[in-house]
Enzyme design. Structure first.
Site, short mmCIF file in Angstrom:
data_model
loop_
_atom_site.label_atom_id
_atom_site.label_comp_id
_atom_site.label_asym_id
_atom_site.label_seq_id
_atom_site.Cartn_x
_atom_site.Cartn_y
_atom_site.Cartn_z
N ILE A 154 0.87 -1.18 0.00
CA ILE A 154 0.00 0.00 0.00
C ILE A 154 0.90 1.23 0.00
CG2 ILE A 154 -1.95 1.15 1.09
CD1 ILE A 154 -2.48 -1.79 0.36
N CYS A 155 0.64 2.15 -0.93
CA CYS A 155 1.34 3.43 -0.97
C CYS A 155 2.86 3.22 -1.01
CB CYS A 155 0.90 4.27 0.23
SG CYS A 155 1.30 6.03 0.12
N THR A 156 3.61 3.83 -0.07
CA THR A 156 5.06 3.72 -0.10
C THR A 156 5.57 2.37 0.38
OG1 THR A 156 5.14 4.79 2.08
CG2 THR A 156 5.45 6.21 0.14
#
Length: 340
Positions: free
Chosen positions: A113-115
């Site tokens: 998720i995301c970074t």
């Protein structure tokens, strides 16, 4: 080990957490799987950390941890690797990266998720794969890990048993896609409705509002022109019309757009009309001729050409994408030459 999970047994979801993890990266997917259990799903979620200790998120909220990541000997159906603002130091943390590798070695599917994509990349799990991350960090991911093919405009990308998602709330999109894969579109749709979110947000993560995402012009005359386009995309917005509206020459209008908007007048008008067409396709079953007329494209063929040029899919395939999280349906519709 990467085979499809059995639908008869509980589906085990393991979430890796660490100090400073972003709370929504963790809570969003968990809520999706928990909601799915209300509609016939059988998900079991557990949280693990590199050392088994409870953690505090970047929001200051404490999270209880069930187990040490490296001590798991069972197979997870889904492993979630969230991100956090401290990712630059996390990619150098051997304990975190060892935990990521250990979890992946015991998973059917590993998703960031995301970074969290940076953790997968640093662990070597994205080598030779396509991936995405938050739009603000996509260039950095590509620069730091050149062996990764970064798709900056995707909400989520699947390559083999690895999935990566874009910024923060896109973890919900990714999790809904997994619910649909495990339990079918009806359950995923019920979960999306229960959580009051889209089944899948259409378009890429760069599809923000054209008017609000564009630079704010310094010239009042140009602001009036932009507002007129946004207020009625179906009206006549030729270069000559916009120049007359502003009281300047067509050459001066072109120069204003170049200097303040970094695009041509025609490009701006097309972007606004594209956004208006996307909204209509997302929220109505109007015929394509109606969508084309009301958004200024004039004809279904002009609408089709604009969508193909800008998004790589037909308007009909775009509408299908809004109805489901299954990206293969969109690709199939485009390949099959679905009528606009």
């Amino acid at each position: 080990m990467k085979d499809r999970p059995s639908g008869r047994k509980p589906l085990l979801v393991t979430v890796l957490v660490f100090p400073g993890v972003r709370l929504l990266d963790v809570a969003g997917p968990i809520e999706v799987f928990a909601s799915a259990n209300d509609f016939g799903g059988r998900y079991r979620v557990r949280m693990v950390s590199p050392d088994g200790a409870d953690v505090v998120t970047s929001a200051g909220t404490g999270l209880h941890v069930d187990q040490v990541a490296a001590q798991m000997d069972d197979v997870s159906d889904v492993v979630i690797i969230p991100g956090g603002p401290e990712w630059p130091s996390l990619v150098k943390d051997d304990a975190v990266l060892d935990a990521v590798r250990a979890l992946d070695s015991h998973s059917r599917l590993t998703a960031s998720i995301c970074t969290g994509a940076f953790l997968l990349a640093a662990a070597g799990l994205l080598d030779g794969r396509r991936a995405t991350t938050h739009w603000r960090f996509a260039d950095r991911l590509a620069l730091r890990y050149p062996q990764v093919t970064v798709e900056a405009d995707a909400l989520f990308v699947r390559d083999g048993h690895i999935m990566t998602s874009a910024g923060v709330s896109s973890g919900i999109d990714l999790s809904l896609a997994l619910v649909e894969e495990h339990l079918g579109a009806d359950v995923a749709r019920a979960v999306a409705k229960d959580m009051v979110v889209f089944m899948q947000r259409p378009g890429g993560q760069s599809q923000f509002s054209v008017r609000t995402h564009s630079p704010r012009p310094r010239q009042e005359m140009l602001r009036r022109v932009l507002d007129a386009v946004a207020e009625d995309p179906s009206a006549e917005h030729t270069l000559a019309t916009m120049a007359r509206r502003a009281g300047v020459s067509t050459r001066h209008m072109t120069r204003l757009f170049h200097d303040e908007m970094a695009m041509t007048p025609a490009r701006y008008v097309e972007q606004v009309r594209m956004e208006a067409a996307q909204v209509m396709l997302e929220g109505s079953d109007d015929p394509m001729a109606t969508v084309a007329r009301r958004t200024g494209f004039g004809s279904p063929e002009s609408l089709r050409r604009a969508f193909t040029r800008n998004l790589g899919i037909t308007p009909g395939a775009y509408r299908t994408r809004f109805r489901t999280t299954d990206s293969t349906q969109v690709a199939g519709a485009a390949r099959d030459g679905e009528r606009a």
